[in-house]
Design an enzyme around this catalytic site. Structure first.
Site: not given
Ligand code: APR
Ligand code: PHB
Length: 390
Positions: A72, A202, A293, A297, A383
């Protein structure tokens, strides 16, 4: 029984540590108190940072990941009326992979059982002893009920949040625990439905956070923020899908529904226990720290810890040099705290507290992340994973 490194816990941290040590000629034995079926059946997070993928591939357990994993190149950040996209390669030159932790564990178990170091399932009463000396041992009861003693040079505590190892480090004195419990929980479902989104979404919403993730081209993983006191029995599949529809809504687009394969409520907390070492006992992964969550990570931190620990133990046991072992706890914790901050920050930006002042700050932050390149890059770098040496 004798080995160089006695590893307590056969989750991703313990299994990968054993594999990395074996590749460098150090033997180990992994002691796991659950069954193989249980360990391979646990549903956990599903995003691998670039360095985690590189580590698994270099360790020879990346074939299926490269075949079945989904690369991704960004995420969508959303709030009512807006869906923005962060392009990770453009921002920081890295990507992430969608590949379930469950699959990572299956690949590691398969490699271990195909001629790797011993992996004992179903052991009990695991007790590390004499970790302040150079010849510690681990007492345990094997799956047949026979008492055993495993003598070793080093003990690795990779037994997760509820394991025995962290308590022993605390007994050495000087332990400090840092903790934050969030007033939120995630209700997660795994659904037999093709994801209707290219990237993870998100979403900030007045009703609460929602996340659209996936496991494969035909299986979706979705979450909604709920109160930690909620009971799963009160959430019918219909109610969950309706909440997802509302919170992820965007004109001309919809969530794909399908049979729900699993659902559960996950608490959210940050937890760091220092130091990550007592004498010849070294902690790694969830045994030493937990993150909420948001940002996925947990698994990546466990992989970063054991990558560092494997190097330190090879140097200690083969070259008889203590420098990297002595530096392990502080160096690992520096990265742990960076990821702890990132997970806290993502959590704080996206979850509804019920306070309208908080809501305005969150929306201002989201607008900033989606309109300023440096702000977007900061998210993207964290990220996709900072270098393990950071
Ligand atoms: N003796 C032997 N094994 C134990 C004991 C014990 N006393 N206590 C726990 N274990 C085992 C658990 O059954 C589990 O398989 O240790 C393993 C720890 O694995 P994880 O909990 O998966 O932790 P870790 O390997 O550090 O991986 C971190 O897991 O919890 C997720 O989100 C987290 O993704 C992160 C990852
Ligand atoms: C998941 O797919 O389980 C997942 C993805 C991203 C997160 C957390 C969990 O931030």
């Amino acid at each position: 029984m004798r080995t160089q490194v006695g590893i307590i816990g056969g989750g991703p941290a313990g299994l990968l540590l054993s594999r990395l040590l074996a590749l460098q000629g150090v033997d180990s034995v992994v002691l796991e108190n659950r069954s193989r079926e249980y360990v391979e059946g646990r549903i956990r997070a599903g995003i691998l940072e670039q360095h985690s993928v590189d580590t698994l591939v270099a360790a020879g357990v990346g074939d299926r990941l490269r075949r079945e994993g989904l690369e991704h190149s960004g995420i969508h950040l959303q709030w009512p009326g807006t869906r923005a996209t962060l392009d990770f390669p453009a921002l920081c030159g890295r990507t992430v992979w969608v590949y379930g932790q469950t699959e990572v564990v299956k690949d590691l178990v398969a490699a271990q059982l195909a001629g790797g170091p011993p992996l004992l399932f179903g052991v009990s009463d695991v007790v590390p002893e004499d970790v302040d000396t150079d010849s510690p041992r681990i007492r345990f009861t094997d799956a047949d009920g026979a008492p055993q003693v495993l003598g070793c040079d080093v003990v690795a505590g990779t037994d997760g949040f509820h394991g025995v190892s962290r308590g022993l480090v605390a007994g050495g004195g000087g332990q400090q625990v840092f903790e934050r419990t969030y007033p939120y929980a995630w209700l997660g479902i795994l659904a037999d439905a093709a994801p209707s989104t290219d990237e993870l979404i998100y979403a900030w919403h007045p009703d609460g956070f929602a996340l659209y993730s996936m496991r494969s081209p035909t299986v979706s993983r979705l979450y909604v923020q709920v109160d930690p006191a909620e009971r799963i029995e009160d959430w019918s599949d219909e109610r969950i899908w309706d909440a997802l529809d509302t919170r992820l809504a965007l004109e001309g687009w919809s969530v794909n529904r399908g049979p729900v394969l699993e659902k559960s409520i996950l608490p959210m907390r940050s937890f760091v226990s220092t130091p990550m070492r007592r004498g010849r006992l070294f902690l790694a992964g969830d045994a030493a720290h937990i993150v909420p969550p948001t940002g996925a990570k947990g698994l990546n931190l466990a992989i970063a810890d054991v990558t560092r620990l494997a190097t330190a133990l090879v140097r200690l046991l083969q070259d008889k040099q203590t420098d990297l072992a002595d530096a392990y706890s502080d160096a690992a914790l520096a990265r742990v705290w960076r990821c702890t901050h990132f997970s806290w920050w993502m959590t704080s930006m996206l979850h509804r507290s019920g306070d309208e002042f908080d809501a305005r700050l969150q929306l201002a932050q989201l607008e900033r992340v989606c309109s300023s390149e440096p702000a977007a890059r900061e998210l993207a770098e964290n990220y996709t994973g900072l270098p393990v040496e950071a």
